[in-house]
Scaffold this active site. Structure first.
Site, PDB file in Angstrom:
ATOM      1  N   GLU A  88       1.272  -1.579  -0.288  1.00 26.03           N
ATOM      2  CA  GLU A  88      -0.168  -0.242   0.415  1.00 26.03           C
ATOM      3  C   GLU A  88       1.287   1.144  -0.245  1.00 26.03           C
ATOM      4  OE1 GLU A  88      -3.092  -0.045   3.327  1.00 26.03           O
ATOM      5  OE2 GLU A  88      -4.321  -1.127   1.747  1.00 26.03           O
ATOM      6  N   PHE A  89       1.649   1.313   0.763  1.00 23.19           N
ATOM      7  CA  PHE A  89       2.849   2.420   1.194  1.00 23.19           C
ATOM      8  C   PHE A  89       3.445   2.601  -0.529  1.00 23.19           C
ATOM      9  CE2 PHE A  89       4.950   3.669   4.640  1.00 23.19           C
ATOM     10  CZ  PHE A  89       5.059   5.323   3.794  1.00 23.19           C
ATOM     11  N   GLU A  99      14.210  -1.700  -0.260  1.00 27.30           N
ATOM     12  CA  GLU A  99      13.783  -2.616   0.228  1.00 27.30           C
ATOM     13  C   GLU A  99      14.304  -3.633   0.351  1.00 27.30           C
ATOM     14  OE1 GLU A  99       9.409  -5.209   1.270  1.00 27.30           O
ATOM     15  OE2 GLU A  99       9.859  -3.622  -0.851  1.00 27.30           O
ATOM     16  N   SER A 101      15.917  -7.138  -0.089  1.00 26.97           N
ATOM     17  CA  SER A 101      15.402  -7.948  -1.168  1.00 26.97           C
ATOM     18  C   SER A 101      15.888  -9.658  -0.599  1.00 26.97           C
ATOM     19  CB  SER A 101      16.734  -7.969  -2.144  1.00 26.97           C
ATOM     20  OG  SER A 101      16.414  -8.858  -2.856  1.00 26.97           O
ATOM     21  N   GLY A 102      14.430  -9.690  -1.423  1.00 34.33           N
ATOM     22  CA  GLY A 102      14.585 -11.319  -1.073  1.00 34.33           C
ATOM     23  C   GLY A 102      14.947 -12.448  -1.943  1.00 34.33           C
ATOM     24  N   ARG A 198      -3.308   8.187   4.368  1.00 37.58           N
ATOM     25  CA  ARG A 198      -3.430   7.420   5.347  1.00 37.58           C
ATOM     26  C   ARG A 198      -3.527   7.876   6.567  1.00 37.58           C
ATOM     27  NH1 ARG A 198      -3.688   2.847   2.067  1.00 37.58           N
ATOM     28  NH2 ARG A 198      -2.909   3.351  -0.467  1.00 37.58           N
TER      29      ARG A 198
END
EC number: 2.1.1.148
Length: 244
Positions: A88-89, A99, A101-102, A198
């Site tokens: 959502e962000f 972000e 990382s997978g 938000r």
């Protein structure tokens, strides 16, 4: 095959969102000198001491929606939240994101579960609904199922990695309540836009109905920003929380 050796955490279940201010270049004076260059050119004095005239200028800019002077203040936050909050962000394409990382690291078994304050039952149609408290039985079922499925998914994730399957493939099994971490860099004008949709406030000119978890995140960000730019925040409040 060595990647399976790096699992050192036991599964953790949390009900909180964490927000940390990493760095900033943000003050009310940023707004003032950025605006006054329009009329004074290079003769604008940069100072952190605001006069009543300066505060009045901030209020005027907010009221008349002259937004660009608010873009010269920047903040970088480190946020830890479940993946569904980040999805959502990141719909707000007005900030810079990096972000966890997978693809490049094993993801830790940290999962979000709602606390007992979380309203569970949706009443009404989309666009005209509200949430009400659930029963203790509903809450108990939710937590039991979330924990069971989270643990099962993570066990599968570990087995896939142990068999040599790539991280970017193995992660596909993991649920949206898995925690992630990201850095967000945003200016004050963009932040006000984010906060206007938000958060839910009685004094908002345009009412918003955010999901509780992203509102928790927004509330923490707003509290930090208010401390950095109190006069800008006060003007934002006074003008019905409408971004300029």
């Amino acid at each position: 095959m060595l990647q399976c050796l790096f699992f050192v955490m036991d599964p953790v279940f949390l009900s909180e969102i964490t927000v940390e201010l990493v760095k900033h270049s943000a003050s009310d004076s940023d707004v003032v000198f950025s605006a006054r260059v329009s009329t004074l050119g290079s003769f604008v004095a940069v100072t952190d001491c605001l006069s009543n005239r300066d505060i009045g200028l901030i209020t005027f800019l907010m009221r008349e929606r002259h937004g660009s002077p608010f873009e010269h203040s920047h903040m970088t936050f480190r946020i830890s939240a479940p993946i569904f909050v980040f999805r959502e962000f990141m719909r707000h394409r007005i900030a810079s994101y990096n972000e966890e990382s997978g693809r490049y690291k094993n993801l830790d078994p940290v999962f979000y579960i709602p606390d007992e304050k979380r309203k569970l039952v949706q009443i009404g149609a989309p666009g005209a609904y509200k949430f009400e408290e659930g029963t203790s039985e509903q809450y108990g079922l939710l937590i039991e199922e979330m924990k069971e499925l989270s643990l099962a998914a993570y066990d599968t994730y570990k087995r896939l990695l142990a068999c040599g399957i790539a991280r970017e493939v193995a992660r596909m099994i993991l649920p949206l309540n898995l925690y992630s971490t990201m850095y967000v860099t945003i200016n004050a004008r963009s932040l006000m836009n984010f906060l206007s949709v938000r958060t839910s406030r009685a004094n908002s000119a345009f009412h918003s109905y955010p999901q509780r978890e992203i509102e928790l995140c927004a509330d923490r960000i707003e509290e930090i920003w208010k401390g950095l730019m109190p006069e800008t925040h006060a003007a934002f409040e006074k003008q019905g929380r409408v971004a300029p």
